[in-house]
Scaffold this motif. Structure first.
Motif, short mmCIF file in Angstrom:
data_model
loop_
_atom_site.label_atom_id
_atom_site.label_comp_id
_atom_site.label_asym_id
_atom_site.label_seq_id
_atom_site.Cartn_x
_atom_site.Cartn_y
_atom_site.Cartn_z
N PRO A 396 6.54 1.08 -3.46
CA PRO A 396 7.01 -0.21 -3.99
C PRO A 396 6.15 -0.66 -5.16
CG PRO A 396 6.82 -0.27 -1.59
CD PRO A 396 6.15 0.98 -2.03
N ILE A 397 6.77 -1.26 -6.13
CA ILE A 397 6.03 -1.75 -7.28
C ILE A 397 5.26 -3.01 -6.91
CG2 ILE A 397 7.64 -0.73 -8.92
CD1 ILE A 397 8.96 -3.44 -9.22
N LEU A 398 4.31 -3.39 -7.76
CA LEU A 398 3.43 -4.51 -7.45
C LEU A 398 4.20 -5.82 -7.33
CD1 LEU A 398 0.47 -5.34 -7.05
CD2 LEU A 398 0.33 -5.72 -9.53
N GLN A 399 5.25 -6.00 -8.13
CA GLN A 399 6.01 -7.24 -8.09
C GLN A 399 6.79 -7.42 -6.80
OE1 GLN A 399 5.92 -5.09 -10.49
NE2 GLN A 399 5.09 -6.16 -12.29
N TYR A 400 6.99 -6.35 -6.04
CA TYR A 400 7.74 -6.41 -4.79
C TYR A 400 6.86 -6.81 -3.61
CZ TYR A 400 11.08 -4.90 -1.18
OH TYR A 400 11.94 -4.85 -0.11
N MET A 401 5.55 -6.74 -3.79
CA MET A 401 4.63 -6.93 -2.67
C MET A 401 3.83 -8.22 -2.84
SD MET A 401 3.12 -3.10 -2.03
CE MET A 401 2.55 -2.93 -3.71
N THR A 402 3.43 -8.78 -1.71
CA THR A 402 2.48 -9.90 -1.70
C THR A 402 1.07 -9.33 -1.82
OG1 THR A 402 2.27 -9.87 0.71
CG2 THR A 402 4.02 -11.23 -0.23
N PRO A 403 0.07 -10.16 -2.11
CA PRO A 403 -1.32 -9.65 -2.18
C PRO A 403 -1.77 -8.95 -0.91
CG PRO A 403 -1.20 -11.82 -3.19
CD PRO A 403 0.15 -11.56 -2.57
N SER A 404 -1.42 -9.49 0.25
CA SER A 404 -1.84 -8.86 1.50
C SER A 404 -1.16 -7.51 1.70
CB SER A 404 -1.54 -9.78 2.68
OG SER A 404 -0.15 -10.03 2.78
N GLU A 405 0.10 -7.39 1.31
CA GLU A 405 0.82 -6.12 1.43
C GLU A 405 0.25 -5.08 0.48
OE1 GLU A 405 5.03 -8.31 2.64
OE2 GLU A 405 4.73 -7.46 0.64
N ASN A 406 -0.12 -5.50 -0.72
CA ASN A 406 -0.71 -4.59 -1.68
C ASN A 406 -2.07 -4.09 -1.19
OD1 ASN A 406 -1.03 -3.18 -4.16
ND2 ASN A 406 -2.21 -4.88 -4.99
N TRP A 407 -2.86 -5.00 -0.60
CA TRP A 407 -4.15 -4.60 -0.05
C TRP A 407 -3.96 -3.61 1.11
CZ3 TRP A 407 -6.79 -4.60 4.51
CH2 TRP A 407 -8.18 -4.46 4.45
N ALA A 408 -2.99 -3.87 1.98
CA ALA A 408 -2.73 -2.96 3.10
C ALA A 408 -2.29 -1.59 2.63
CB ALA A 408 -1.69 -3.57 4.03
N LEU A 409 -1.53 -1.54 1.55
CA LEU A 409 -1.08 -0.25 1.02
C LEU A 409 -2.26 0.59 0.54
CD1 LEU A 409 1.17 1.67 0.01
CD2 LEU A 409 1.18 0.35 -2.12
N LYS A 410 -3.20 -0.05 -0.14
CA LYS A 410 -4.32 0.69 -0.72
C LYS A 410 -5.34 1.11 0.32
CE LYS A 410 -4.03 -1.52 -5.27
NZ LYS A 410 -4.73 -2.36 -6.27
N PHE A 411 -5.59 0.27 1.31
CA PHE A 411 -6.68 0.54 2.24
C PHE A 411 -6.17 1.03 3.60
CE2 PHE A 411 -8.42 -2.41 -0.86
CZ PHE A 411 -9.63 -1.81 -1.17
N ALA A 412 -5.22 0.30 4.20
CA ALA A 412 -4.76 0.68 5.54
C ALA A 412 -3.92 1.95 5.52
CB ALA A 412 -3.96 -0.47 6.16
N LEU A 413 -3.01 2.06 4.57
CA LEU A 413 -2.12 3.22 4.54
C LEU A 413 -2.79 4.42 3.88
CD1 LEU A 413 1.68 3.13 3.96
CD2 LEU A 413 0.33 4.96 2.95
N HIS A 414 -3.32 4.24 2.68
CA HIS A 414 -3.89 5.36 1.94
C HIS A 414 -5.18 5.89 2.57
CE1 HIS A 414 -1.64 4.39 -2.08
NE2 HIS A 414 -0.86 4.94 -1.15
N ASN A 415 -5.89 5.06 3.29
CA ASN A 415 -7.16 5.48 3.88
C ASN A 415 -7.04 5.72 5.39
OD1 ASN A 415 -8.44 5.40 1.41
ND2 ASN A 415 -9.15 3.30 1.65
N SER A 416 -6.86 4.65 6.15
CA SER A 416 -6.91 4.77 7.62
C SER A 416 -5.78 5.63 8.16
CB SER A 416 -6.86 3.37 8.25
OG SER A 416 -7.93 2.58 7.80
#
Length: 533
Positions: A396-416
Motif C-alpha cells: 500500500p502506498i503511504l497515502q493509504y495508511m495512517t502513521p501507526s499502520e506505516n510504522w507497523a509495516l516497516k517494523f512489525a511486518l518487515h522485521n518481526s
C-alpha cells in the motif's frame, strides 16, 4: 435413568427416557431412594417430571414393616422417600451416569472465556468478560477483557478537537460494557529526551496530560457515581533514565508526578487512581533495568498502602527483571507486552514461565496484550487493497495508511513477522516480496476464518489474543474519533463487542499459529489452547 424393581419373583430392568420438553441440567440430578409396588407407580413418577436420579426398590412386606417398626403404609410410600431403607453409598459407586457433586464450587468469572452468540449491540458483556487483578485488600477495580487505549497518535490538530464529542464516544464505550480505559501513547509517538540531558525521564508526555485533563476529568465529573465505580481509568508513570545525574529526593519526584495526575483527573487532591502503569526503562546492559526502578516502585507501593493507588501494573518489563522484582518482594498486578499475529514472541515461552512461577507464590501475574491488530494491518482494510493504492511491489502506498499502520509495516511486518515466519518455515522471502506473501498467507487465513464465523478480520485477530493463557486484558487503541468531525459515525464500541460473539476452535487456532510470526522454538505449546482456562 436406570430403575431397578424387584418383586417376589424376579428383577426387572427399566430404562426411561425423559421427554424432550424437560430441561436437562446435570447439576439438577440428585440421588433419591424410593419404593414402588407396581409399574403404574413408576409411570406416575415419570409423568410427574421429577428432576432426580431415582433409585427404585421393591415395597417392603408386612413382616419387614413389623421388624422395621417405623415403616410407612404401602399406600403412602409411592413416589416418596423411604428414610428407613439404607441409602446408597454414593452415586460414583452405584452408577456410571452423570451425578451431582455437592462440593463443587460455583464458576469463577476469572476462569470463564466469554462467548454469547446472540449478543446485543449494547448492554453488559457476557459472563466472564471481566477480570479481577490485584490485591483485594486495596479494592482493585475489575478489568474488562478488552481495554480501550486512548491515543492521540493519529490526531494532527489537537486545538480543534471537540472534547464533548470524544466524551460522548467514551460514554458509548461504557454503555457497551467496555469499562476499562488506559492512556496509550505508542513509543513511536513519544518524544524522548536525549541521553545525558538534564531531564530525568519522569516527565509525562503532553499527550498524557491532555487526556487526563480533557477526557478523564470530564468522565469523572459527568458520569454517575454508580457507573463510574465500574470503570477503570489507568494512567502512566515513567522511570528515570539510568544515567540521570540528579536526585529523585527519596521518592518526592514520584509523589509529585502521581499528585499531578490526581489533580488532572479529579481536580483536587482527594482522588484515588484506579491503575498506575509503570513504563519500563532499560539500564546500561542488555536486559537490565534502570537503577531507579526499585526506588520508583517502592514509592508507588507506599502510596498504594496510603490509599492513593488501587493497583500497579508494568509495561514491557522483561522476564529477567520481573524475577528480580519478585526477589525484592515487588509484585506487579499485570505486565503489558506486545502480542499479535505478526509478533507473538514477547508473551511466549519465558514470559509465561515467569507468570507460572509468580502464581505459585500466591501473587498471580496476568498479562495485558497490546497491539492485537498489528497497528491496523490485521483488518479488512488490508484484505484486497485496491490496485490504485498499491506501489510497484504491491505494498500500500503511504497515502493509504495512517502513521501507526506505516510504522507497523516497516517494523512489525518487515522485521518481526518476516524473520519469525522464514526461520520457522525454512523459506526465503525478501522484504520487497514480504507484503504479497503476507496477503496470501496471513490475510487469506484470517479472511476465511472470518467468513466461517460471519465476523470481520479484526474480530478474528482479537479473539485469537483473547484465547491465550494468563490474560488480563487486550489493549486496543482508539482516538474516540477525535480526528474526525462529529458527523463521522463512531463504531468502535460495536466493533469491540464482536469478539465476544464467537469462539475459535482448535483447528482455527492451529491455522493461525501456522501463519504467525512466532519464532521456531515455542517452549509452551499449550499456551494458546482454547480448552485451557
Amino acid at each position: 435413568m436406570l430403575i431397578k424393581i424387584r418383586n417376589s419373583s424376579m428383577w426387572m430392568l427399566i430404562f426411561l427416557i425423559f421427554h424432550q420438553d424437560i430441561p436437562y441440567s446435570v447439576n439438577a440430578f440428585i440421588t433419591k431412594q424410593v419404593t414402588l409396588g407396581s409399574y403404574e407407580s413408576v409411570h406416575t413418577l415419570y409423568r410427574s417430571k421429577l428432576f432426580h436420579r431415582i433409585r427404585v426398590v421393591r415395597a417392603p412386606t408386612d413382616i419387614e414393616r413389623k421388624k422395621g417398626g417405623s415403616r410407612k403404609e404401602e399406600g403412602d410410600i409411592y413416589g416418596q422417600e423411604d428414610s428407613s431403607l439404607q441409602r446408597p453409598v454414593s452415586s460414583k459407586q452405584t452408577s456410571t451416569f452423570w451425578y451431582s457433586d455437592p462440593e463443587r464450587e460455583p464458576l469463577c468469572e476469572d476462569c470463564v472465556l466469554p462467548c454469547e452468540y446472540n449478543l446485543d449491540a449494547n448492554g453488559p458483556l457476557p459472563f466472564g468478560s471481566y477480570r479481577t487483578v490485584g490485591d483485594c485488600n486495596y479494592d482493585p477495580k475489575r478489568l474488562c477483557l478488552v481495554t480501550a487505549g486512548i491515543t492521540l497518535g493519529n490526531v494532527e490538530k489537537r486545538d480543534e478537537i471537540d472534547t464533548s464529542s470524544a466524551l460522548d464516544n467514551a460514554h458509548k464505550m461504557i454503555d457497551s460494557g467496555l469499562t476499562s480505559f488506559q492512556i496509550h501513547v505508542p513509543r513511536e509517538y513519544q518524544i524522548h529526551a536525549l541521553e545525558g540531558s538534564m531531564t530525568s525521564g519522569l516527565e509525562s508526555s503532553c499527550e498524557q496530560d491532555w487526556i487526563e485533563r480533557n477526557i478523564y476529568r470530564k468522565l469523572v465529573q459527568e458520569t454517575p457515581s454508580s457507573v463510574l465505580s465500574l470503570c477503570n481509568l489507568g494512567t502512566k508513570i515513567r522511570v528515570p533514565y539510568w544515567n540521570y545525574k540528579g536526585n529523585i529526593g527519596k521518592g518526592s519526584m514520584v509523589r509529585q508526578k502521581i499528585g499531578d495526575s490526581i489533580l488532572n483527573i479529579f481536580g483536587n487532591a482527594d482522588g484515588c487512581l484506579d491503575s498506575v502503569h509503570v513504563d519500563f526503562r532499560p539500564g546500561p546492559r542488555l536486559g537490565s533495568a534502570s537503577p531507579y526502578t526499585l526506588d520508583v516502585l517502592d514509592t508507588l507501593f507506599g502510596m498504594k498502602r496510603e490509599g492513593l493507588i488501587r493497583s500497579i501494573h508494568g509495561i514491557e518489563f522483561p522476564p529477567s527483571v520481573l524475577t528480580e522484582l519478585k526477589q525484592s518482594n515487588f509484585y506487579l498486578d499485570t505486565n503489558q507486552v506486545t502480542c499479535n499475529l505478526l509478533n507473538p514472541n514477547d508473551c511466549n515461552g519465558s514470559m509465561h514461565q515467569v507468570c507460572k512461577e509468580i502464581e505459585q507464590e500466591g501473587k498471580p501475574l496476568k498479562l495485558i496484550l497490546k497491539s492485537p491488530l498489528g497497528g491496523g494491518l490485521l483488518t479488512n482494510k488490508y484484505y484486497g487493497v485496491p490496485n490504485k493504492y498499491r506501489g510497484p511491489n504491491g505494498e500500500p502506498i503511504l497515502q493509504y495508511m495512517t502513521p501507526s499502520e506505516n510504522w507497523a509495516l516497516k517494523f512489525a511486518l518487515h522485521n518481526s513477522w518476516l524473520q519469525g515466519y522464514t526461520e520457522r518455515e525454512n523459506v526465503k522471502i525478501n522484504k520487497r516480496d514480504a507484503w504479497m506473501f503476507f496477503e496470501k498467507r496471513v490475510m487469506e487465513v484470517l479472511y476465511n476464518i472470518a467468513l466461517k464465523h460471519r465476523v470481520d478480520v479484526a474480530s478474528v485477530a482479537l479473539r485469537w489474543i483473547m484465547q491465550q493463557d494468563h490474560l488480563a486484558s487486550v489493549l486496543v487503541g482508539t482516538s474516540l474519533n477525535m480526528q474526525y468531525d462529529s458527523d463521522y459515525p463512531f463504531t468502535r464500541s460495536k466493533d469491540l463487542r464482536r469478539p465476544f460473539t464467537f469462539h475459535l476452535d482448535e483447528e482455527d487456532m492451529e491455522r493461525l499459529w501456522s501463519v504467525c510470526g512466532a519464532n521456531p522454538a515455542r517452549e509452551d505449546e499449550n499456551q494458546f489452547d482454547p480448552t485451557v482456562d
